[in-house]
Motif scaffolding. Structure first.
Motif, PDB file in Angstrom:
ATOM      1  N   ILE A 142     -13.904   4.599  -3.263  1.00  0.00           N
ATOM      2  CA  ILE A 142     -12.929   3.858  -2.464  1.00  0.00           C
ATOM      3  C   ILE A 142     -12.765   4.501  -1.088  1.00  0.00           C
ATOM      4  O   ILE A 142     -12.672   3.805  -0.073  1.00  0.00           O
ATOM      5  CB  ILE A 142     -11.573   3.778  -3.197  1.00  0.00           C
ATOM      6  N   SER A 143     -12.740   5.830  -1.040  1.00  0.00           N
ATOM      7  CA  SER A 143     -12.606   6.500   0.256  1.00  0.00           C
ATOM      8  C   SER A 143     -13.820   6.209   1.128  1.00  0.00           C
ATOM      9  O   SER A 143     -13.684   5.969   2.340  1.00  0.00           O
ATOM     10  CB  SER A 143     -12.424   8.011   0.072  1.00  0.00           C
ATOM     11  N   LYS A 201      -7.408  -4.398   1.890  1.00  0.00           N
ATOM     12  CA  LYS A 201      -6.028  -4.036   1.561  1.00  0.00           C
ATOM     13  C   LYS A 201      -5.868  -3.662   0.086  1.00  0.00           C
ATOM     14  O   LYS A 201      -5.069  -2.782  -0.252  1.00  0.00           O
ATOM     15  CB  LYS A 201      -5.090  -5.177   1.935  1.00  0.00           C
ATOM     16  N   GLY A 202      -6.621  -4.315  -0.786  1.00  0.00           N
ATOM     17  CA  GLY A 202      -6.552  -3.981  -2.205  1.00  0.00           C
ATOM     18  C   GLY A 202      -7.070  -2.580  -2.477  1.00  0.00           C
ATOM     19  O   GLY A 202      -6.440  -1.793  -3.202  1.00  0.00           O
ATOM     20  N   PHE A 246      -6.259   3.402  -3.258  1.00  0.00           N
ATOM     21  CA  PHE A 246      -6.513   4.732  -2.712  1.00  0.00           C
ATOM     22  C   PHE A 246      -5.209   5.468  -2.427  1.00  0.00           C
ATOM     23  O   PHE A 246      -5.087   6.670  -2.686  1.00  0.00           O
ATOM     24  CB  PHE A 246      -7.344   4.633  -1.430  1.00  0.00           C
ATOM     25  N   LEU A 247      -4.203   4.762  -1.897  1.00  0.00           N
ATOM     26  CA  LEU A 247      -2.918   5.410  -1.633  1.00  0.00           C
ATOM     27  C   LEU A 247      -2.185   5.755  -2.926  1.00  0.00           C
ATOM     28  O   LEU A 247      -1.421   6.726  -2.965  1.00  0.00           O
ATOM     29  CB  LEU A 247      -2.050   4.517  -0.742  1.00  0.00           C
ATOM     30  N   ALA A 267       0.830  -1.205   0.000  1.00  0.00           N
ATOM     31  CA  ALA A 267       0.000   0.000   0.000  1.00  0.00           C
ATOM     32  C   ALA A 267       0.866   1.257   0.000  1.00  0.00           C
ATOM     33  O   ALA A 267       0.613   2.214  -0.748  1.00  0.00           O
ATOM     34  CB  ALA A 267      -0.936  -0.005   1.209  1.00  0.00           C
ATOM     35  N   VAL A 268       1.920   1.275   0.829  1.00  0.00           N
ATOM     36  CA  VAL A 268       2.829   2.427   0.895  1.00  0.00           C
ATOM     37  C   VAL A 268       3.610   2.571  -0.402  1.00  0.00           C
ATOM     38  O   VAL A 268       3.839   3.683  -0.901  1.00  0.00           O
ATOM     39  CB  VAL A 268       3.782   2.283   2.104  1.00  0.00           C
TER      40      VAL A 268
END
Length: 321
Positions: free
Chosen positions: A41-42, A206-207, A212-213, A14-15
């Motif tokens: 997504i948010s 997590k996906g 989103f990130l 994600a990061v």
């Protein structure tokens, strides 16, 4: 600091997707997430974390630790804007100082969600009531920021929006309302009912967070170049204040919180800054405050710092005390 914590966090997919977004901007790529998809997504992330927090809360005993946690969260949302306002006034106007102070007294739901992902990666438990703490920290900081602007503003006609209107706006803000509502729905749902939607609320989490990130990385990359031109003070503030808040809370929270995961979430809540709820409220109530200042500070500097170096740092402090 235990370097494996830092490596685990920086190698978190994600990061890494967040950094990919920043790189895409620097390469002038046309990569982007459609606006409607980003909003969905948010909303999903807030719904999921609120629902799971409610489920955790339904299995918890309502004890003094929960009460102290809620009170401590509200206290942070009041104290942080007050002390940061006077630091900011050394360089910025009353309106900008109040808006930035409100942003840093408030919280970033996305940073909170990323911290939960980090805790899951490290296999650390946390309590469901921390979601309620996060939700309660939004409105007080906005109100304190606006009160500071109103009190120190020489032009008393600058802020004409009533306190009642601002309070209503901050409490009915979409992100605040969704996470509080999801928390209560999760609290009321039975285990069997929660299990029925687990593939949506848990398995996909997590996906969606990674996508989103990626979008946050693209947005941050676009704002970063403009923000650098604002000068060194804003840049230093956006890094040092989160570190100070995060470290102090990492230590102090040990007085009434037993779970390491809860202490890390408290540290992240204290260190994060709002770039959704506060800008929406300030646009309405403090139009002279510059969004080109407080949004990039929170989103382009503080947010990346917290999700990369901040979380391992605060966890190291917690484990050391």
């Amino acid at each position: 600091m235990d370097l494996h914590l830092l490596f685990d966090n920086l190698s978190n997919p994600a990061v890494l997707f967040f950094f990919l977004g920043i790189i895409a901007v620097q390469l002038k790529s046309d990569l982007k997430i459609p606006e409607n998809s980003s909003k969905f997504i948010s909303l999903y992330l807030l719904l999921s974390i609120g629902f799971k927090g409610g489920q955790e809360l339904s299995h918890s005993e309502f004890d003094m630790e929960i009460i102290w946690s809620l009170l401590f969260g509200i206290l942070l949302a009041v104290v942080v804007p007050v002390y940061t306002y006077f630091i900011l006034r050394r360089k910025f106007s009353v309106a900008n100082s109040g808006a930035i102070a409100a942003a840093y007294g408030s919280v970033s739901a996305v940073t909170f969600v990323t911290a939960i992902s980090f805790l899951e990666l490290e296999q650390m438990d946390f309590s469901g009531h921390m979601v309620a703490v996060m939700a309660l920290m939004e409105a007080p900081s906005i109100m304190v920021g606006l009160l500071l602007i109103s009190y120190f503003n020489k032009d008393k006609d600058e802020t004409k929006v009533s306190t009642k209107t601002v309070l209503h706006h901050s409490l009915t803000n979409g992100s605040v309302l969704l996470i509080i509502g999801s928390l209560f729905i999760g609290l009321l749902a039975s285990d069997a009912q929660a299990e029925g939607i687990k593939p949506f609320t848990t398995d996909l989490f997590k996906g969606f967070l990674a996508v989103f990130l990626l979008d946050m990385g693209i947005t941050s990359g676009k704002k970063l170049s403009t923000f650098i031109k604002k000068g060194w003070f804003a840049l230093v503030f956006a890094i040092i204040i989160p570190i100070v808040n995060g470290i102090i809370v990492a230590i102090v929270s040990g007085l009434f919180v037993t779970e390491t995961g809860d202490r890390l979430l408290f540290s992240i809540l204290a260190a994060s800054a709002s770039y959704i709820a506060v800008p929406a409220a300030m646009k309405l109530a403090a139009p002279k405050a510059s969004p080109g200042l407080y949004i990039p500070m929170a989103l382009a500097i503080t947010f990346p710092f917290n999700i990369t170096l901040g979380m391992p740092l605060y966890l190291f402090i917690i484990q050391s005390f």
